[in-house]
Design an enzyme around this catalytic site. Structure first.
Site, mmCIF file in Angstrom:
data_model
loop_
_atom_site.group_PDB
_atom_site.id
_atom_site.type_symbol
_atom_site.label_atom_id
_atom_site.label_comp_id
_atom_site.label_asym_id
_atom_site.label_seq_id
_atom_site.Cartn_x
_atom_site.Cartn_y
_atom_site.Cartn_z
ATOM 1 N N LEU A 105 0.730 -24.044 -37.091
ATOM 2 C CA LEU A 105 -0.261 -25.083 -37.376
ATOM 3 C C LEU A 105 -1.393 -24.597 -38.272
ATOM 4 O O LEU A 105 -1.791 -25.285 -39.208
ATOM 5 C CB LEU A 105 -0.831 -25.625 -36.061
ATOM 6 N N GLY B 196 0.105 -28.534 -22.921
ATOM 7 C CA GLY B 196 -0.840 -29.381 -22.195
ATOM 8 C C GLY B 196 -1.808 -30.159 -23.042
ATOM 9 O O GLY B 196 -2.168 -31.279 -22.695
ATOM 10 N N HIS C 280 -1.877 -15.831 -18.493
ATOM 11 C CA HIS C 280 -1.843 -17.222 -18.025
ATOM 12 C C HIS C 280 -1.405 -17.247 -16.571
ATOM 13 O O HIS C 280 -0.442 -16.571 -16.203
ATOM 14 C CB HIS C 280 -0.867 -18.033 -18.885
ATOM 15 N N ARG D 99 -2.033 -28.056 -13.226
ATOM 16 C CA ARG D 99 -3.203 -27.950 -12.346
ATOM 17 C C ARG D 99 -4.264 -28.961 -12.751
ATOM 18 O O ARG D 99 -4.947 -29.528 -11.912
ATOM 19 C CB ARG D 99 -3.767 -26.529 -12.379
ATOM 20 N N GLU E 189 -4.681 -17.848 -33.972
ATOM 21 C CA GLU E 189 -4.628 -16.765 -32.985
ATOM 22 C C GLU E 189 -4.654 -15.391 -33.646
ATOM 23 O O GLU E 189 -5.117 -14.414 -33.058
ATOM 24 C CB GLU E 189 -3.368 -16.908 -32.107
#
Lengths: 660, 258
Positions: free
Chosen positions: A15, A49, A257, A273, A394
């Site tokens: 991305l 998510g 994680h 969660r 990242e």
């Protein structure tokens, strides 16, 4: 020798890289994207998510704005982040969601009226506003005060990557697939592009560019147990490191994680969660409220992962033939919710565990997940020490995550950094700084140097096996440079990694063909990965404090007095076996949010001497500005709008904050 | 044919009983090597608990043959890199458990795509070509969206329906399972037709049926489909390809005759 000239060479087709290329094209510059794999297979697709952006459309996000997102991110970072960069990020994130919406991302949308959700293990009915109907929806994630994570079921990264990938095709951006950068071409002060190997034919080429951007993602695969894709090997960071000039920032900041499925390490999203899933131990006991009464399962990832490992150490882990683990229980969310909003999770559980998560608990244990560190850049994405070298996503450390990243902030960072850095690259090319004046000898010598290294591997008499060295490195990193770290373990890790690095200079191959030779690829990548692993391990050994995801059992306190600084690692000489570490001080007196307690995790820190002064200063300032709007107050405390590219400045409209 | 065997490197041994011996019959070929002749090579491994084809193939590469070419990226069934023909059926290797297969496992590269080597094929090149031909992006009327403003609303159900079709991972299994794709080199495949259906559903895309007819209203498009529907049977994401192709054919037929 083939030489390809372009304006912008983007290394990495995820991305961040694709968005940089689109930005450069829109400003009239040529861009070529290099990608190890077809770009739509990049690891960006694995973000499940969602993406944080303070749109505040859902009722549980009411009152959300850039200020709240800013504070959550800085607290999450344990004050390691560059607060101006965080401000740039939180102000651009809503614009990124809206741009992606226009590009076709099928964001999940708000439905007006009553709906049942699970909060803290209880069924609760909430009522969505009529004026929010059809706007982009948000879900809850860890470490956030508001529901802020925009999502597309649990395939958010996939939907984003396909939309951006298709926009890149629409913009006519060439993606040179199955091509790998082996080295940057530079003269010690200016970067000129890269030496590139074709992974199908083995051909070596030079790509010469006015600006070169590293967007290669993280380095998770230096660990044995990781959620990362097999291509996330930190090679972009290594390319920068091997220049001897560019620095890597905070490489010891590695996130684990909480919910990697056990034992494969495949990720199941924090959305589990966020949507109300619970963590349970061998006895079925929900243990997180015992440790974190305020945020429970939704404290930041570093805190939840540590609490899980702590709970296992106390003997509460469920036992299996692979070792111990805990349980993630999403059965209480109900089948309908799981099949609608957590369908990738359902598929993963079905295929890899043989379990239906609507009926049974999911075996989980923390796994390496994210590299907060990366190529050190300024807020423009450019290396301060190697002109013309940029990095984003990242792979970069510009530095918005500090020592712990919040869930939902990484896929958000990819597009936001791509937008911002793409503009700054275009500015750079438009300015005299971007002029290119390259001696052809430099290109020739750079290619010859890489050719010689490959020939040594292909024809040399080395006897070390690349895959064996790689597996040993990964095991050392997982065992000794993991969630809980000690000086003794880290010393051992550094020592053993140095030994592996020396041995990696004696690698011999069984398959001596150039072309599609996976053993050759493993060989040269392992040599690079070991340097990255050594940056992580030495950074962790030297940092005698605990901050965010970096936790030293022998130094459990966060020590702002001595360690409110960013680690900078460089590799001065190719023959070295250790990086050179230097430090960059963070300035408390210019912070918008001075260091304090995060609101979760241990309340254990040593103040920086400037902290009380800054706190007092800010109190006086706020008093003086009583009655002023939040934007005016913020601009007084820590101005940042001038740092943004012009087209991304300006406020964001919300239901409760209309623009004129 | 050559036979190679190895001791498993993983520490994961099954609970009880003796582990199965698996025989992998792998199609091998390097099209760039003039001496290479396509052939099957057999590798033997001891099965381990939870073993997937991702684990097995990496074990073969680590222990038996470092030159074996194959593609994995996410190894979680999300990225679509590892499509291959597994015992005659196209599927994702990373999420295929060996326990669901007989001890003799035949692996071949996906047909219809350019072979790189062994099990590795160039789906990326094919998909990019398809995307360029079909213009698989939102064709917006607006030139520049004002990013500071609240986004345009969309019906929540419609957003879900678009995502349902947007879940395609371009793995190429549908093309490999397609009868028409074998006969027509330029057939866009279920992957291409599904994309057109996806953009036709999306109100942000200003194209009309007449525009889509220009793209897929021919034998390389929706009229080339012989409704064998192997695509629908093998799609790893269970996309509703059968319905979408039927629906698109009807719309395109109406467009072509109307």
């Amino acid at each position: 020798m083939k030489v390809i000239y372009t304006d912008v060479l983007v290394i990495g087709g995820g991305l961040a890289g694709l968005r940089i290329a689109i930005g450069a094209r829109r400003r009239g510059h040529d861009a070529i994207v290099l990608s190890l794999v077809p770009p739509k297979r990049s690891h960006s697709a694995a973000a499940q998510g969602g993406m944080q952006a303070s749109l505040g459309n859902v009722i549980k996000g009411e009152g959300d704005n850039e200020d709240v997102h800013f504070e959550d991110t800085v607290r999450g970072s344990d004050w390691g982040a560059d607060q101006q960069v965080v401000r740039m990020f939180v102000n651009t994130a809503p614009k990124a969601v809206r741009e992606l919406a226009a590009w076709g991302v099928p964001w999940s949308r708000v439905r007006q009226g009553d709906r049942e959700v699970i909060i803290n293990g209880q069924k609760v009915t909430i009522t969505e506003r009529a004026e929010a109907h059809g706007l982009v929806a948000q879900r809850d994630f860890g470490g956030t005060k508001k529901w802020r994570t925009c999502y597309v079921s649990d395939g958010t990264g996939h939907a984003m990557l396909f939309a951006v990938g298709d926009q890149a095709i629409a913009a006519g951006v060439p993606v040179h697939e199955r091509k790998e950068a082996l080295a940057l071409i530079h003269d010690g002060s200016r970067c000129y592009g890269a030496v590139v190997r074709d992974l199908i034919t083995g051909e070596l080429m030079a790509y010469v560019a006015r600006a070169t951007a590293i967007a290669t993602g993280g380095a998770g695969r230096v660990y044995r147990v990781t959620t990362n894709a097999v291509i996330c090997e930190g090679i972009g960071a290594a390319l920068a490191l091997e220049t001897g000039v560019a620095a890597l920032g905070n490489m010891e900041a590695v996130q684990f994680h909480p919910t990697g499925i056990f034992p494969a390490g495949i990720l199941v999203t924090e959305g589990c969660r966020g949507d109300g899933g619970l963590l349970r131990d061998a006895n079925g006991h929900r243990f997180m409220p015992d440790y974190e009464p305020e945020k429970k399962e939704l404290a930041s990832r570093d805190v939840v992962s540590r609490r899980m490992e702590e709970h296992i150490r106390k003997g509460n882990g469920a036992k299996s033939r692979f070792g111990e683990h805990l349980w993630l229980d999403i059965t209480l969310l109900g089948r309908k919710h799981i099949e609608h909003n957590l369908r990738e999770v359902k598929e993963i559980c079905q295929y890899f565990l043989g379990v239906d998560p609507a009926e049974k608990w999911i075996a989980v244990r923390p796994a390496q997940h994210y590299t907060m560190g990366g190529v050190r850049t300024t807020h423009t994405g450019e290396s301060p020490t190697l002109r013309g070298l940029f990095a984003a996503g990242e792979a970069a450390c510009w530095d918005m995550h500090g020592f712990n990243r919040l869930g939902g902030n990484s896929v958000a960072e990819t597009v936001v950094a791509g937008m911002i850095v793409g503009e700054f690259i275009a500015d750079f090319i438009d300015s005299p700084r971007g002029d290119l004046d390259i001696p052809t000898a430099l290109i020739r010598e750079a290619v010859a140097a890489e050719r010689a290294k490959l020939d040594t591997l292909l024809a040399g008499s080395g006897t070390e096996r690349a895959d064996a060295l790689k597996i040993e490195m990964q095991q050392i990193m997982t065992d000794k440079v993991g969630i809980f770290r000690t000086g003794t373990d880290l010393e051992e890790a550094v020592h053993r990694l140095q030994g592996l690095l020396l041995r990696s200079r004696q690698i011999g191959l069984r398959t001596r063909a150039d072309g599609p030779n996976p053993e050759l690829v493993t060989a040269y990548r392992t040599q690079k990965m070991l340097k990255v692993a050594l940056c992580i391990a030495t950074g962790a050994l030297t940092r005698t404090e605990s901050r965010g995801a970096h936790f030293r059992e022998d130094f459990p306190a966060r020590d702002d007095a001595h360690w409110l600084k960013r680690t900078l690692a460089t590799w001065k000489d190719p023959g070295d076996t250790l990086p050179c570490l230097a430090y960059e001080q963070l300035d408390v007196l210019s912070m918008e949010l001075p260091p304090g307690w995060r609101g979760y995790g241990a309340r254990n820190y040593v103040d920086h001497p400037d902290t009380p002064r800054r706190v007092e200063e800010l109190e006086r300032l706020r008093e003086r500005l009583q009655g002023a709007g939040r934007h005016e107050v913020q601009a007084e405390i820590m101005p940042y709008q001038h740092l943004l590219p012009e087209r991304f400045r300006g406020r964001n409209e919300r239901i409760d904050e209309r623009l004129p | 044919m050559s036979d190679k065997a190895a001791v498993p490197a993983t520490v994961t041994t099954p609970d009880t009983g003796t582990a199965r011996k698996l025989r992998f019959h792998v199609l091998r070929h390097d099209p760039r090597d003039p001496r290479s002749v396509p052939h099957t090579e057999v590798f033997e491994l001891e099965e381990a608990a939870g073993m997937t084809l991702f684990i097995a193939l990496n074990e073969i590469r680590e222990q038996l043959d470092a030159s074996l070419a194959f593609d994995f990226v996410c190894r979680a069934g999300i990225c679509g890199s590892c499509g291959m023909v597994i015992n005659g059926r196209p599927g994702l290797a990373c999420r295929t458990l060996t326990q669901d297969l007989p001890p003799d496992i035949t692996l071949a590269p996906l047909p219809a795509f350019e072979l790189i080597a062994d099990l590795s094929v160039n789906t990326g090149k094919w998909m990019r070509g398809m995307s360029e031909r079909l213009e698989t992006w939102v064709h917006s009327l607006e030139q520049d969206t004002d990013l500071r403003r609240i986004e345009a609303p969309m019906d929540p159900d419609l957003a879900d329906r678009i995502y349902e079709l947007d879940r395609c991972i371009e793995c190429g299994c549908c093309v490999a399972a397609c009868g028409t794709a074998r006969m027509r080199e330029d057939f866009v495949g279920a992957v291409g037709l599904n994309k057109i259906a996806r953009f036709a559903l999306d109100p942000r895309d200003a194209r009309t049926d007449a525009d889509f007819y220009e793209l897929v209203g021919n034998d390389d498009g929706v009229f080339g489909c012989m409704t064998l529907l192997g695509c629908h049977d093998v799609c790893p994401k269970n996309l509703p390809l059968q319905t979408q192709i039927a629906f698109l054919r009807r719309r395109m037929a109406r467009e072509g005759t109307g």
